[in-house]
Design an enzyme around this catalytic site. Structure first.
Site, PDB file in Angstrom:
ATOM      1  N   CYS A 154      41.464   9.676  15.390  1.00 30.96           N
ATOM      2  CA  CYS A 154      41.458  10.730  14.380  1.00 30.96           C
ATOM      3  C   CYS A 154      42.843  10.911  13.771  1.00 30.96           C
ATOM      4  O   CYS A 154      43.848  10.428  14.304  1.00 30.96           O
ATOM      5  CB  CYS A 154      40.999  12.050  14.989  1.00 30.96           C
ATOM      6  SG  CYS A 154      39.234  12.086  15.409  1.00 30.96           S
ATOM      7  N   TYR A 181      37.518  12.192  27.140  1.00 26.95           N
ATOM      8  CA  TYR A 181      37.655  13.606  26.812  1.00 26.95           C
ATOM      9  C   TYR A 181      36.310  14.205  26.451  1.00 26.95           C
ATOM     10  O   TYR A 181      35.366  13.507  26.071  1.00 26.95           O
ATOM     11  CB  TYR A 181      38.640  13.813  25.648  1.00 26.95           C
ATOM     12  CG  TYR A 181      38.234  13.105  24.371  1.00 26.95           C
ATOM     13  CD1 TYR A 181      37.419  13.723  23.429  1.00 26.95           C
ATOM     14  CD2 TYR A 181      38.660  11.802  24.107  1.00 26.95           C
ATOM     15  CE1 TYR A 181      37.032  13.076  22.263  1.00 26.95           C
ATOM     16  CE2 TYR A 181      38.284  11.138  22.946  1.00 26.95           C
ATOM     17  CZ  TYR A 181      37.463  11.780  22.034  1.00 26.95           C
ATOM     18  OH  TYR A 181      37.079  11.129  20.885  1.00 26.95           O
ATOM     19  N   ASN A 211      45.597  13.506  13.218  1.00 22.47           N
ATOM     20  CA  ASN A 211      46.051  14.792  13.750  1.00 22.47           C
ATOM     21  C   ASN A 211      46.995  15.490  12.781  1.00 22.47           C
ATOM     22  O   ASN A 211      47.922  14.859  12.238  1.00 22.47           O
ATOM     23  CB  ASN A 211      46.783  14.604  15.081  1.00 22.47           C
ATOM     24  CG  ASN A 211      45.865  14.244  16.237  1.00 22.47           C
ATOM     25  OD1 ASN A 211      46.322  14.127  17.375  1.00 22.47           O
ATOM     26  ND2 ASN A 211      44.586  14.063  15.977  1.00 22.47           N
ATOM     27  N   GLY A 255       0.788  -1.230   0.000  1.00 23.61           N
ATOM     28  CA  GLY A 255       0.000   0.000   0.000  1.00 23.61           C
ATOM     29  C   GLY A 255       0.817   1.275   0.000  1.00 23.61           C
ATOM     30  O   GLY A 255       0.257   2.372   0.098  1.00 23.61           O
ATOM     31  N   HIS A 293      41.813  16.570  11.613  1.00 24.25           N
ATOM     32  CA  HIS A 293      41.662  17.871  12.259  1.00 24.25           C
ATOM     33  C   HIS A 293      42.993  18.409  12.762  1.00 24.25           C
ATOM     34  O   HIS A 293      43.982  17.674  12.907  1.00 24.25           O
ATOM     35  CB  HIS A 293      40.658  17.800  13.416  1.00 24.25           C
ATOM     36  CG  HIS A 293      41.055  16.900  14.540  1.00 24.25           C
ATOM     37  ND1 HIS A 293      41.996  17.249  15.498  1.00 24.25           N
ATOM     38  CD2 HIS A 293      40.620  15.651  14.884  1.00 24.25           C
ATOM     39  CE1 HIS A 293      42.117  16.268  16.379  1.00 24.25           C
ATOM     40  NE2 HIS A 293      41.291  15.273  16.020  1.00 24.25           N
ATOM     41  N   SER A 332      31.778   6.737  12.431  1.00 23.64           N
ATOM     42  CA  SER A 332      32.180   6.269  13.759  1.00 23.64           C
ATOM     43  C   SER A 332      32.975   7.318  14.524  1.00 23.64           C
ATOM     44  O   SER A 332      33.405   7.062  15.649  1.00 23.64           O
ATOM     45  CB  SER A 332      33.001   4.981  13.636  1.00 23.64           C
ATOM     46  OG  SER A 332      34.181   5.214  12.894  1.00 23.64           O
ATOM     47  N   GLY A 333      33.186   8.484  13.938  1.00 25.53           N
ATOM     48  CA  GLY A 333      33.817   9.572  14.670  1.00 25.53           C
ATOM     49  C   GLY A 333      35.251   9.868  14.298  1.00 25.53           C
ATOM     50  O   GLY A 333      35.949  10.568  15.042  1.00 25.53           O
TER      51      GLY A 333
END
Length: 391
Positions: A338, A302, A340, A210, A320, A315-316
């Protein structure tokens, strides 16, 4: 003798009668007629099937199709005035009335009135795009994501309603990431300068149980320069090329070679190897370890404002600026996962990388999950093709 002569006279009379019979009257002119599709009293009519009004032995003088509010439906009359066809979709769950008049060559007229009702969906399904329409230029690695607000029961019907057009022509295919999300990517990275149009023509399309498509949507992209950042964990260096030419080399520090266990869950800090696609970016991004299960007040926890952050995974994982790890960049891995960079390198990367640009990581001891962000390029092409609902 008299009888034979009389018989002969009878034959003569019959022959004469046959020879002098009156000619047949001329055939009557065929009457003008009008046929309409859909038929009168039809129910659950598709709103995208055209209305057709056809005149036989006549030409159409007028055709009007109106909804309950009196608004007329646009249409087009053929050059010979024998056929009228609607030129716009209808609404869901609405009553329409067709009135037509046609005139024959002999001046006689035919009239036809038909009413029908369009289908009323149980649910409608809305398609969204990522990157969103506000982003008009993307990198060579950008997959196209269509996200439905509800899982279409008939994935094949939903996929058939989607189309990617590219100039120059580009080979690619769809892959269902989950029950609401389907991605399209090229077999190889996009060619810079390619013009891409994505059409989600789902209005009026049956999507099972539907469900029907809520609206059509179109998206246009231009593929920008080929920006690729390659990170080698053996050297702790990032090499950046633009359209195949090396333009930068930056020292980096990635995820430390450690893990921790919280409530029975092991959290690894190693940056996975694989091909990432840059997504959103932030001048300043609030990041917390609690977002992936590590309490902010833990030894490695942190809750910080991170500058010049470009997301490369769901996932983060971000690329940066990290002024606190400059001494480690190019030497060792000390982050929570991450990538760096120094403040200067972080600014350059932030200013130059965005949606669809590529980051590859090699020589770490874990692999990026294909389901993490746009991990699409980590799926072999043969496997990618199997993700289509049409195969």
């Amino acid at each position: 003798m008299w009888v034979r002569i009389a018989g002969w006279c009878a034959v003569v009379v019959l022959v004469a009668a046959a020879c002098t019979s009156s000619p047949a009257p001329p055939a009557a002119a065929d009457k003008p007629e009008i046929t309409v599709a859909p038929k009168d009293a039809a129910d659950a009519v598709s709103p995208i099937e055209p209305i057709e009004v056809t005149a036989t032995n006549a030409k159409l003088d007028s055709v009007t199709v109106t909804n309950p509010d009196g608004k007329q439906v646009a249409g087009a009359l053929s050059a010979d005035k024998a056929r009228w066809t609607s030129a716009e979709p209808l609404g869901y769950g609405r009553q329409y009335t067709v009135k037509a008049v046609a005139r024959g060559d002999d001046g006689k007229t035919a009239r036809k009135t038909v009413s029908f009702r369009t289908v009323q969906p149980a649910q409608t399904v809305f398609p969204s795009f990522f990157p969103p329409p506000s982003i008009t230029t993307v990198g060579v690695g950008q997959p196209i994501a269509v996200i439905f607000d509800k899982p279409p029961a008939d994935r094949a019907a939903a996929e058939r309603a989607l189309k990617v057009s590219a100039t120059p022509a580009t080979e690619g295919g769809w892959y269902w990431r989950d029950d609401r999300t389907v991605h399209w990517r090229p077999k190889e990275y996009w060619k810079p300068g390619t013009k891409v149009t994505v059409d989600a023509k789902i209005y009026g399309v049956k999507l099972g149980d539907g469900m029907y498509g809520e609206t059509d949507r179109t998206l246009n992209y231009t593929i920008g320069p080929a920006k690729i950042a390659t990170i080698d964990d053996r050297t702790h260096q990032m090499t950046v090329t633009v359209d195949g030419q090396q333009v930068q080399t930056f020292p980096v520090s990635m995820g430390r070679p450690d893990s921790t266990t919280v409530n029975g869950k092991t959290i690894s800090f190693v940056t996975p190897s694989g091909t990432y696609v840059a997504q959103e970016k932030y001048e300043v991004k609030q990041m917390t370890s609690a977002s992936y299960g590590l309490p902010n007040d833990a030894a490695l926890g942190y809750d910080s404002q991170i500058p010049l952050a470009v997301r490369i995974s769901n996932s983060g994982i971000f690329v940066h600026a990290a002024p606190w790890s400059v001494a480690d960049q190019g030497v060792r891995n000390v982050s929570h996962g991450c990538v760096n960079l120094s403040p200067e390198a972080g600014r350059w990367f932030y200013d130059n990388f965005g949606y669809g640009d590529i980051v590859t990581v090699s020589n770490t001891n874990t692999q990026l999950a294909s389901t993490d962000g746009f991990g699409d390029w980590n799926i072999p092409w043969d496997e990618w093709l199997k993700g289509s609902a049409l195969r």
